[in-house]
Scaffold this motif. Structure first.
Motif, PDB file in Angstrom:
ATOM      1  N   CYS A  26       0.824  -1.215   0.000  1.00 44.57           N
ATOM      2  CA  CYS A  26       0.000   0.000   0.000  1.00 44.57           C
ATOM      3  C   CYS A  26       0.854   1.258   0.000  1.00 44.57           C
ATOM      4  N   LEU A  27       1.953   1.233   0.736  1.00 43.58           N
ATOM      5  CA  LEU A  27       2.827   2.407   0.777  1.00 43.58           C
ATOM      6  C   LEU A  27       3.433   2.692  -0.597  1.00 43.58           C
ATOM      7  N   SER A  28       3.756   1.646  -1.320  1.00 44.62           N
ATOM      8  CA  SER A  28       4.313   1.850  -2.663  1.00 44.62           C
ATOM      9  C   SER A  28       3.278   2.493  -3.581  1.00 44.62           C
ATOM     10  N   LYS A  29       2.005   2.120  -3.443  1.00 36.63           N
ATOM     11  CA  LYS A  29       0.944   2.730  -4.241  1.00 36.63           C
ATOM     12  C   LYS A  29       0.731   4.197  -3.848  1.00 36.63           C
ATOM     13  N   ILE A  30       0.805   4.451  -2.533  1.00 41.15           N
ATOM     14  CA  ILE A  30       0.603   5.826  -2.062  1.00 41.15           C
ATOM     15  C   ILE A  30       1.738   6.728  -2.537  1.00 41.15           C
ATOM     16  N   ARG A  31       2.942   6.202  -2.540  1.00 44.09           N
ATOM     17  CA  ARG A  31       4.078   6.997  -3.037  1.00 44.09           C
ATOM     18  C   ARG A  31       3.862   7.417  -4.499  1.00 44.09           C
ATOM     19  N   GLY A  32       3.320   6.520  -5.293  1.00 46.42           N
ATOM     20  CA  GLY A  32       3.066   6.846  -6.691  1.00 46.42           C
ATOM     21  C   GLY A  32       2.066   7.976  -6.864  1.00 46.42           C
ATOM     22  N   LEU A  33       1.186   8.159  -5.860  1.00 45.16           N
ATOM     23  CA  LEU A  33       0.184   9.209  -5.923  1.00 45.16           C
ATOM     24  C   LEU A  33       0.672  10.530  -5.333  1.00 45.16           C
ATOM     25  N   LEU A  34       1.461  10.451  -4.262  1.00 41.09           N
ATOM     26  CA  LEU A  34       1.817  11.660  -3.524  1.00 41.09           C
ATOM     27  C   LEU A  34       3.220  12.183  -3.820  1.00 41.09           C
ATOM     28  N   ASP A  35       4.149  11.291  -4.057  1.00 45.86           N
ATOM     29  CA  ASP A  35       5.534  11.734  -4.283  1.00 45.86           C
ATOM     30  C   ASP A  35       5.700  12.266  -5.705  1.00 45.86           C
ATOM     31  N   GLY A  37       9.088  14.084  -8.387  1.00 46.15           N
ATOM     32  CA  GLY A  37      10.539  14.111  -8.534  1.00 46.15           C
ATOM     33  C   GLY A  37      11.234  15.061  -7.593  1.00 46.15           C
ATOM     34  N   ALA A  38      10.520  16.135  -7.190  1.00 44.10           N
ATOM     35  CA  ALA A  38      11.150  17.149  -6.342  1.00 44.10           C
ATOM     36  C   ALA A  38      10.949  16.902  -4.856  1.00 44.10           C
ATOM     37  N   ARG A  39       9.962  16.074  -4.502  1.00 46.13           N
ATOM     38  CA  ARG A  39       9.657  15.944  -3.079  1.00 46.13           C
ATOM     39  C   ARG A  39       9.079  14.566  -2.762  1.00 46.13           C
ATOM     40  N   ARG A  40       9.592  13.995  -1.678  1.00 49.87           N
ATOM     41  CA  ARG A  40       9.040  12.738  -1.158  1.00 49.87           C
ATOM     42  C   ARG A  40       8.157  13.059   0.035  1.00 49.87           C
ATOM     43  N   ARG A  41       6.914  12.611  -0.044  1.00 49.01           N
ATOM     44  CA  ARG A  41       5.972  12.910   1.033  1.00 49.01           C
ATOM     45  C   ARG A  41       5.692  11.698   1.918  1.00 49.01           C
ATOM     46  N   VAL A  42       5.930  10.499   1.425  1.00 54.39           N
ATOM     47  CA  VAL A  42       5.778   9.287   2.235  1.00 54.39           C
ATOM     48  C   VAL A  42       7.156   8.899   2.742  1.00 54.39           C
ATOM     49  N   LEU A  43       7.380   9.059   4.027  1.00 54.00           N
ATOM     50  CA  LEU A  43       8.694   8.828   4.625  1.00 54.00           C
ATOM     51  C   LEU A  43       8.653   7.584   5.499  1.00 54.00           C
ATOM     52  N   THR A  44       9.621   6.722   5.324  1.00 58.52           N
ATOM     53  CA  THR A  44       9.759   5.528   6.162  1.00 58.52           C
ATOM     54  C   THR A  44      11.150   5.533   6.781  1.00 58.52           C
ATOM     55  N   ARG A  45      11.169   5.586   8.089  1.00 53.59           N
ATOM     56  CA  ARG A  45      12.438   5.563   8.819  1.00 53.59           C
ATOM     57  C   ARG A  45      12.366   4.467   9.862  1.00 53.59           C
ATOM     58  N   GLY A  46      13.236   3.487   9.711  1.00 55.84           N
ATOM     59  CA  GLY A  46      13.213   2.369  10.642  1.00 55.84           C
ATOM     60  C   GLY A  46      11.887   1.640  10.587  1.00 55.84           C
ATOM     61  N   THR A  48       8.944   3.024  11.323  1.00 58.32           N
ATOM     62  CA  THR A  48       7.868   4.015  11.352  1.00 58.32           C
ATOM     63  C   THR A  48       7.526   4.509   9.954  1.00 58.32           C
ATOM     64  N   VAL A  49       6.327   5.062   9.837  1.00 59.48           N
ATOM     65  CA  VAL A  49       5.828   5.650   8.589  1.00 59.48           C
ATOM     66  C   VAL A  49       5.338   7.054   8.914  1.00 59.48           C
ATOM     67  N   GLN A  50       5.621   7.996   8.012  1.00 58.40           N
ATOM     68  CA  GLN A  50       5.227   9.382   8.245  1.00 58.40           C
ATOM     69  C   GLN A  50       4.884  10.057   6.932  1.00 58.40           C
ATOM     70  N   LEU A  51       3.890  10.953   6.980  1.00 52.71           N
ATOM     71  CA  LEU A  51       3.535  11.778   5.826  1.00 52.71           C
ATOM     72  C   LEU A  51       4.080  13.182   6.044  1.00 52.71           C
ATOM     73  N   ASP A  52       4.813  13.688   5.088  1.00 57.91           N
ATOM     74  CA  ASP A  52       5.316  15.059   5.130  1.00 57.91           C
ATOM     75  C   ASP A  52       4.401  15.923   4.262  1.00 57.91           C
ATOM     76  N   LEU A  53       3.522  16.670   4.924  1.00 62.54           N
ATOM     77  CA  LEU A  53       2.527  17.479   4.208  1.00 62.54           C
ATOM     78  C   LEU A  53       2.876  18.964   4.202  1.00 62.54           C
ATOM     79  N   SER A  54       4.088  19.288   4.587  1.00 64.22           N
ATOM     80  CA  SER A  54       4.513  20.686   4.516  1.00 64.22           C
ATOM     81  C   SER A  54       4.571  21.123   3.049  1.00 64.22           C
ATOM     82  N   GLN A  55       4.241  22.356   2.793  1.00 59.44           N
ATOM     83  CA  GLN A  55       4.182  22.915   1.437  1.00 59.44           C
ATOM     84  C   GLN A  55       3.154  22.195   0.566  1.00 59.44           C
ATOM     85  N   SER A  56       2.159  21.599   1.218  1.00 59.58           N
ATOM     86  CA  SER A  56       1.064  20.938   0.491  1.00 59.58           C
ATOM     87  C   SER A  56      -0.255  21.497   1.021  1.00 59.58           C
ATOM     88  N   LEU A  57      -1.216  21.638   0.139  1.00 61.14           N
ATOM     89  CA  LEU A  57      -2.539  22.112   0.539  1.00 61.14           C
ATOM     90  C   LEU A  57      -3.464  20.906   0.719  1.00 61.14           C
TER      91      LEU A  57
END
Length: 265
Positions: A26-35, A37-46, A48-57
């Protein structure tokens, strides 16, 4: 904020064979919708999963921020834009079986956003008394059919426009709605009566006075009957040399007339 993969998998899947594998897919599908070339919005660290919605409306976040800042402080155009951003329920038609935690969260968010929307509509009705106010009032009543303030607003709008028949029809429908739900309807009757008295005192929207709303709007049947009764009584008094009883002034006569005109509404 970051969310652990384990609780997220348990929230969204009812014990699948491989919950973490389902989450990765599911995360791979979401990345295709939200990410992009200039910005990654689906972040996975260790783990955990996080959405970076800064500079997004995000429309929901925009509405919530505006509400927290104070709806009553916003300019009219901002309120109009917020009202236009609503298009149905939050995550409409989305449901996850056997997930009471998610269902409770979704229900709470929908209730919260519905409250925000009614607050926006109420402000628009207060600030824009023109024709568009009726559109906002109709939407408000669809969202909250038992909200006394919405009915009061509609009664005032109809009375100002001289649409007495429409007001009486709405009154009858609303009384039936309230009584079917076991709710008292006295306050609804009072609201319609107050709206009519207010506009009559101002000479607005009343057939036969200056400032009447619709040209050629027929008076309600009860008003026509009362006018005929008063005319016949006046003729009878003149014919028999009778005068108006002492102590009955113009204001008292009009108050009595209003009482009669509203009976049976």
């Amino acid at each position: 904020k970051p969310v652990a993969r384990g609780p997220l998998s348990e929230l969204l899947w009812d014990v699948p064979n491989d919950p973490r594998g389902e989450l990765r897919w599911c995360l791979s599908k979401i990345r295709g919708l939200l990410d992009d070339g200039a910005r990654r919005r689906v972040l996975t660290r260790g783990d955990t999963v996080q959405l970076d919605l800064s500079q997004s409306l995000v429309d929901v976040l925009d509405v919530l921020r505006a509400t927290e800042a104070g709806i009553e402080t916003l300019p009219l155009q901002r309120l109009v834009a917020l009202a236009a951003s609503f298009n149905g329920e939050f995550l409409e038609s989305l449901a996850i079986d056997d997930s009471p935690t998610f269902t409770a969260w979704l229900t709470a968010q929908r209730r919260r956003l519905r409250s925000c929307r009614t607050a926006v509509l109420e402000q628009l009705v207060m600030r824009d008394p023109g024709d568009q106010a009726l559109v906002y009032l109709d939407t408000w009543l669809e969202l909250a059919p038992f909200d006394q303030r919405a009915h009061e607003g509609l009664f005032k709008a109809l009375a100002r426009r001289g649409e007495i028949r429409e007001g009486e029809a709405h009154l009858a429908t609303t009384i039936d709605l309230f009584e079917r739900e076991g709710l008292e309807s006295t306050s609804i009757r009072t609201a319609w009566r107050a709206a009519r008295v207010e506009t009559e005192d101002a000479g607005v929207g009343v057939p036969g006075r200056e400032g009447v709303g619709r040209v050629g709007e027929p008076a309600p049947l009860a008003d026509l009957l009362e006018q005929a009764r008063r005319h016949a009584t006046t003729e009878h008094r003149v014919e028999h040399g009778q005068r108006e009883p002492a102590g009955v002034g113009r204001g008292q006569r009009r108050a009595a007339d209003d009482d009669v005109g509203l009976l049976g509404l």
